[in-house]
Design a protein around this motif. Sequence first.
Motif, PDB file in Angstrom:
ATOM      1  N   ASP A 179     100.884 -91.992  48.235  1.00 28.52           N
ATOM      2  CA  ASP A 179     100.643 -90.572  48.463  1.00 28.52           C
ATOM      3  C   ASP A 179     101.930 -89.892  48.907  1.00 28.52           C
ATOM      4  O   ASP A 179     102.354 -90.045  50.049  1.00 28.52           O
ATOM      5  N   LEU A 228     108.111 -86.868  62.720  1.00 30.46           N
ATOM      6  CA  LEU A 228     107.409 -87.962  63.368  1.00 30.46           C
ATOM      7  C   LEU A 228     107.076 -89.050  62.370  1.00 30.46           C
ATOM      8  O   LEU A 228     106.668 -88.771  61.239  1.00 30.46           O
ATOM      9  N   TYR A 234     103.086 -91.237  52.780  1.00 33.43           N
ATOM     10  CA  TYR A 234     102.432 -92.423  53.315  1.00 33.43           C
ATOM     11  C   TYR A 234     102.860 -93.634  52.484  1.00 33.43           C
ATOM     12  O   TYR A 234     102.888 -93.563  51.252  1.00 33.43           O
ATOM     13  N   LEU A 254     100.609 -81.101  62.889  1.00 32.74           N
ATOM     14  CA  LEU A 254     101.314 -82.091  62.079  1.00 32.74           C
ATOM     15  C   LEU A 254     101.132 -81.803  60.597  1.00 32.74           C
ATOM     16  O   LEU A 254     100.014 -81.600  60.126  1.00 32.74           O
ATOM     17  N   GLN A 313     106.584 -81.653  62.259  1.00 35.15           N
ATOM     18  CA  GLN A 313     105.932 -80.788  63.249  1.00 35.15           C
ATOM     19  C   GLN A 313     106.880 -79.668  63.604  1.00 35.15           C
ATOM     20  O   GLN A 313     107.878 -79.869  64.291  1.00 35.15           O
ATOM     21  N   TYR A 365     103.781 -93.748  57.969  1.00 30.91           N
ATOM     22  CA  TYR A 365     103.578 -92.332  57.663  1.00 30.91           C
ATOM     23  C   TYR A 365     104.749 -91.501  58.195  1.00 30.91           C
ATOM     24  O   TYR A 365     105.308 -91.814  59.248  1.00 30.91           O
ATOM     25  N   PHE A 405      95.316-100.537  60.680  1.00 32.87           N
ATOM     26  CA  PHE A 405      94.040-100.081  60.153  1.00 32.87           C
ATOM     27  C   PHE A 405      93.666 -98.763  60.799  1.00 32.87           C
ATOM     28  O   PHE A 405      93.389 -98.717  61.980  1.00 32.87           O
ATOM     29  N   ALA A 406      93.687 -97.698  60.040  1.00 35.43           N
ATOM     30  CA  ALA A 406      93.174 -96.376  60.415  1.00 35.43           C
ATOM     31  C   ALA A 406      93.923 -95.712  61.566  1.00 35.43           C
ATOM     32  O   ALA A 406      94.483 -94.639  61.396  1.00 35.43           O
ATOM     33  N   GLU A 407      93.908 -96.301  62.776  1.00 37.48           N
ATOM     34  CA  GLU A 407      94.552 -95.604  63.885  1.00 37.48           C
ATOM     35  C   GLU A 407      96.056 -95.743  63.777  1.00 37.48           C
ATOM     36  O   GLU A 407      96.575 -96.788  63.383  1.00 37.48           O
ATOM     37  N   GLN A 408      96.741 -94.665  64.124  1.00 37.02           N
ATOM     38  CA  GLN A 408      98.183 -94.617  63.934  1.00 37.02           C
ATOM     39  C   GLN A 408      98.907 -94.670  65.273  1.00 37.02           C
ATOM     40  O   GLN A 408      98.447 -94.105  66.268  1.00 37.02           O
ATOM     41  N   PHE A 448     101.539 -83.502  57.045  1.00 39.06           N
ATOM     42  CA  PHE A 448     101.700 -84.795  56.383  1.00 39.06           C
ATOM     43  C   PHE A 448     102.778 -84.701  55.303  1.00 39.06           C
ATOM     44  O   PHE A 448     102.785 -83.777  54.492  1.00 39.06           O
ATOM     45  N   TYR A 484      94.184 -87.521  69.427  1.00 44.36           N
ATOM     46  CA  TYR A 484      95.492 -87.932  69.905  1.00 44.36           C
ATOM     47  C   TYR A 484      95.954 -86.924  70.947  1.00 44.36           C
ATOM     48  O   TYR A 484      95.617 -85.738  70.884  1.00 44.36           O
ATOM     49  N   PHE A 538      89.478 -89.295  65.177  1.00 43.91           N
ATOM     50  CA  PHE A 538      90.423 -89.634  66.228  1.00 43.91           C
ATOM     51  C   PHE A 538      90.770 -88.392  67.050  1.00 43.91           C
ATOM     52  O   PHE A 538      90.757 -87.268  66.549  1.00 43.91           O
ATOM     53  N   ALA A 579      91.855 -95.197  54.009  1.00 46.21           N
ATOM     54  CA  ALA A 579      92.302 -95.169  55.403  1.00 46.21           C
ATOM     55  C   ALA A 579      93.773 -94.843  55.521  1.00 46.21           C
ATOM     56  O   ALA A 579      94.308 -94.789  56.607  1.00 46.21           O
ATOM     57  N   SER A 610     102.160 -86.575  48.329  1.00 46.76           N
ATOM     58  CA  SER A 610     101.737 -85.198  48.074  1.00 46.76           C
ATOM     59  C   SER A 610     102.265 -84.194  49.072  1.00 46.76           C
ATOM     60  O   SER A 610     102.341 -83.007  48.777  1.00 46.76           O
ATOM     61  N   TYR A 670     105.500 -87.392  59.197  1.00 40.64           N
ATOM     62  CA  TYR A 670     104.950 -86.063  59.406  1.00 40.64           C
ATOM     63  C   TYR A 670     106.069 -85.133  59.854  1.00 40.64           C
ATOM     64  O   TYR A 670     107.078 -85.560  60.406  1.00 40.64           O
TER      65      TYR A 670
END
Lengths: 114, 111
Positions: B56, B91, B48, B43, B37, B33, B97-100, B45, A36, A34, A99, B58, B35
Amino acid sequence: AQSVTQLDSQVPVFEEAPVELRCNYSSSVSVYLFWYVQYPNQGLQLLLKYLSGSTLVKGINGFEAEFNKSQTSFHLRKPSVHISDTAEYFCAVTLITNAGKSTFGDGTTLTVKP
Amino acid sequence: GAGVSQSPSNKVTEKGKDVELRCDPISGHTALYWYRQRLGQGLEFLIYFQGNSAPDKSGLPSDRFSAERTGESVSTLTIQRTQQEDSAVYLCASSLFAEQYFGPGTRLTVT
């Protein structure tokens, strides 16, 4: 674990010039990729994504990126930039097998000058 | 439709106080999620959620940080006994699915 390296922390360019923002990743398994964009004082928004299929993907605002599996790269390009493209750009990878977790690069600040 | 919203947009707190940050994800998004910053940085993490479980955690930097999520909706990130190094933009993002999809963030300043 996966990692992402954005090779340039700052990229200054003149308006209407082409630009390439470089991203390399490291992963032992297949990934989704990706880009962004974060405009000043705003949250991040998706620019484009590679999930599968054609390795050349097109995104919003005239940006495109090419997935190169052998080079483990996903460089972002635009043939002619505008002042309004000034922003922070982040490359991110997500494991296909998980994912849920994305790893982001440290970002590249693109500054377009008149 | 409505995007991800976060509140407050800005929070100034004194060192040692607890703060609670809220995230409202896009309706129907199962993943959420958090994050951090820091100024001029990328970012980091934190945590999640898939549904209301957190597979997760972590990235949580210390036990002063905790987060919870109610079902597939609102999440709160709590920082106890805040320290100056906690100053950052927090944030939140949600995903089907996958893209945030990201919220505008909460700017936390610890004085």
